[in-house]
Write a protein that holds these residues in place. Structure first.
Motif, PDB file in Angstrom:
ATOM      1  N   ASN A  56       0.731  -1.278   0.022  1.00 45.57           N
ATOM      2  CA  ASN A  56      -0.044   0.096   0.044  1.00 45.57           C
ATOM      3  C   ASN A  56       0.996   1.200   0.114  1.00 45.57           C
ATOM      4  O   ASN A  56       0.198   2.266   0.585  1.00 45.57           O
ATOM      5  CB  ASN A  56      -1.040   0.169   1.114  1.00 45.57           C
ATOM      6  CG  ASN A  56      -0.224   0.212   2.435  1.00 45.57           C
ATOM      7  OD1 ASN A  56       0.897  -0.212   2.565  1.00 45.57           O
ATOM      8  ND2 ASN A  56      -1.065   0.699   3.471  1.00 45.57           N
ATOM      9  N   GLU A  57       2.043   1.259  -0.544  1.00 43.24           N
ATOM     10  CA  GLU A  57       2.937   2.341  -0.564  1.00 43.24           C
ATOM     11  C   GLU A  57       2.696   3.116  -1.878  1.00 43.24           C
ATOM     12  O   GLU A  57       2.319   2.532  -2.899  1.00 43.24           O
ATOM     13  CB  GLU A  57       4.456   2.021  -0.477  1.00 43.24           C
ATOM     14  CG  GLU A  57       4.892   1.342  -1.454  1.00 43.24           C
ATOM     15  CD  GLU A  57       6.298   0.752  -1.155  1.00 43.24           C
ATOM     16  OE1 GLU A  57       6.941   1.720  -0.335  1.00 43.24           O
ATOM     17  OE2 GLU A  57       6.880  -0.321  -1.655  1.00 43.24           O
ATOM     18  N   GLU A  58       2.987   4.394  -1.857  1.00 46.27           N
ATOM     19  CA  GLU A  58       3.033   5.107  -2.787  1.00 46.27           C
ATOM     20  C   GLU A  58       3.758   5.028  -4.179  1.00 46.27           C
ATOM     21  O   GLU A  58       3.228   5.161  -5.264  1.00 46.27           O
ATOM     22  CB  GLU A  58       3.246   6.831  -2.344  1.00 46.27           C
ATOM     23  CG  GLU A  58       2.248   7.517  -1.547  1.00 46.27           C
ATOM     24  CD  GLU A  58       0.993   7.973  -2.371  1.00 46.27           C
ATOM     25  OE1 GLU A  58       0.858   7.966  -3.405  1.00 46.27           O
ATOM     26  OE2 GLU A  58       0.068   8.488  -1.676  1.00 46.27           O
ATOM     27  N   PRO A  84      -2.248   3.445  -2.747  1.00 50.74           N
ATOM     28  CA  PRO A  84      -2.890   3.079  -1.398  1.00 50.74           C
ATOM     29  C   PRO A  84      -4.362   3.053  -1.233  1.00 50.74           C
ATOM     30  O   PRO A  84      -4.898   2.433  -0.284  1.00 50.74           O
ATOM     31  CB  PRO A  84      -1.999   4.421  -0.611  1.00 50.74           C
ATOM     32  CG  PRO A  84      -1.133   4.613  -1.503  1.00 50.74           C
ATOM     33  CD  PRO A  84      -1.421   4.516  -2.959  1.00 50.74           C
ATOM     34  N   GLU A  88      -6.370  -0.073   0.186  1.00 55.34           N
ATOM     35  CA  GLU A  88      -7.134  -0.096   1.141  1.00 55.34           C
ATOM     36  C   GLU A  88      -8.608  -0.750   0.971  1.00 55.34           C
ATOM     37  O   GLU A  88      -9.253  -1.756   1.738  1.00 55.34           O
ATOM     38  CB  GLU A  88      -7.397   1.189   1.873  1.00 55.34           C
ATOM     39  CG  GLU A  88      -8.363   1.352   3.119  1.00 55.34           C
ATOM     40  CD  GLU A  88      -7.713   0.942   4.370  1.00 55.34           C
ATOM     41  OE1 GLU A  88      -8.259   0.465   5.065  1.00 55.34           O
ATOM     42  OE2 GLU A  88      -6.327   1.291   4.379  1.00 55.34           O
ATOM     43  N   ASN A 102       4.978  -3.493   2.883  1.00 53.05           N
ATOM     44  CA  ASN A 102       5.657  -2.979   2.072  1.00 53.05           C
ATOM     45  C   ASN A 102       7.090  -3.565   1.922  1.00 53.05           C
ATOM     46  O   ASN A 102       8.118  -2.431   1.418  1.00 53.05           O
ATOM     47  CB  ASN A 102       5.858  -1.432   2.078  1.00 53.05           C
ATOM     48  CG  ASN A 102       4.151  -0.988   1.853  1.00 53.05           C
ATOM     49  OD1 ASN A 102       3.600  -1.372   0.653  1.00 53.05           O
ATOM     50  ND2 ASN A 102       3.615  -0.242   2.621  1.00 53.05           N
TER      51      ASN A 102
END
Length: 256
Positions: A56-58, A84, A88, A102
């Motif tokens: 869920n990282e940018e 992200p 979710e 991550n």
């Protein structure tokens, strides 16, 4: 927008990332046939973990999870943005316990294919791991739960190999497979075409043939997610329908 197709790709050797061959051309044809995705969720054979994990990282990093290949391969940077917000939503859709993680990145199971399909690297991508301890039904169920994302322009992308036994690879059989490899690959293909997912989930009933084709479930399980996310109304297109080096299958599927 119309429902996004789903696809499974037999990715084979990492060298495909830097080659122009029948397999990479097949992947480009698959991408050209479908609408441009708003985002891609990849289930890669190469993120094989304890439990289900979601990135869920940018800005996910490029992972070089292979050894002994030419330097040119390690110079590839596949650097799409992450998503992200979609991660979710994805976590909430999956009823099986899962966590955000991550510590991994975009591995070669994903980027060796996407570098041909979407070389601009501008479509958001993140991966969901394969729980090594989960039964086939659990992987299929996650696919069913993620099916709703097809209506939001999300491409669910499985990458592995239907037949994958590196221990038995024969480099003298460049574009041929062992008899048992064709038997297993054809068994899966026929049941996909007939919509008989139950027999695919229960592939181990093939006994010794299944043990030879799937000695470890990492490369096979991605197809279960994609089958779960498929729909009975989907048109099924088959690409790269072949075995190579004796014990690998490159067969790929597009549903939609």
């Amino acid at each position: 927008m119309s429902k996004m197709p789903v696809m499974f790709v037999g990715h084979g050797s990492p060298m495909n990332a830097i080659e122009d061959n029948i397999y990479t051309r097949g992947w480009r044809e698959m991408a050209e046939k479908i609408p441009r995705p708003k985002s891609i969720i990849s289930i890669s054979a190469h993120w094989y973990t304890k439990g289900t994990r979601i990135m869920n990282e940018e800005n996910p990093v490029t992972i070089y999870d292979m050894y002994g290949f030419p330097r040119e391969l390690y110079e590839i940077i596949y650097s799409p943005p992450g998503n992200p917000e979609l991660a979710e939503i994805t976590k909430k859709l999956i009823t099986k316990e899962s966590i955000f993680d991550n510590s991994w990145g975009i591995d070669h199971g994903t980027w060796s294919v996407l570098v041909h399909m979407y070389p601009e690297r501008d479509i958001p991508v993140f991966q969901i791991s394969i729980d090594a301890a989960a039964p086939p039904e659990a992987h299929y169920q996650i696919g069913r739960e993620l099916k709703a994302l097809r209506d939001k322009g999300v491409l669910l992308f499985g990458t592995g190999n239907i037949v994958h036994n590196l221990r038995l690879v024969n480099y003298g059989m460049e574009d041929k497979g062992f008899e048992w490899a064709y038997e297993f690959d054809n068994f899966i293909k026929e049941n996909i075409q007939n919509g008989n997912h139950k027999d695919i989930i229960n592939y181990q009933t093939l006994g010794e043939t299944a043990k030879l084709a799937v000695p470890i479930t990492d490369h096979f399980n991605p197809i279960l997610y994609i089958l779960g996310a498929s729909d009975k109304k989907d048109e099924i297109s088959i690409y790269n329908n072949s075995c190579m080096m004796g014990s690998l299958s490159m067969t790929s599927y597009l549903f939609g």
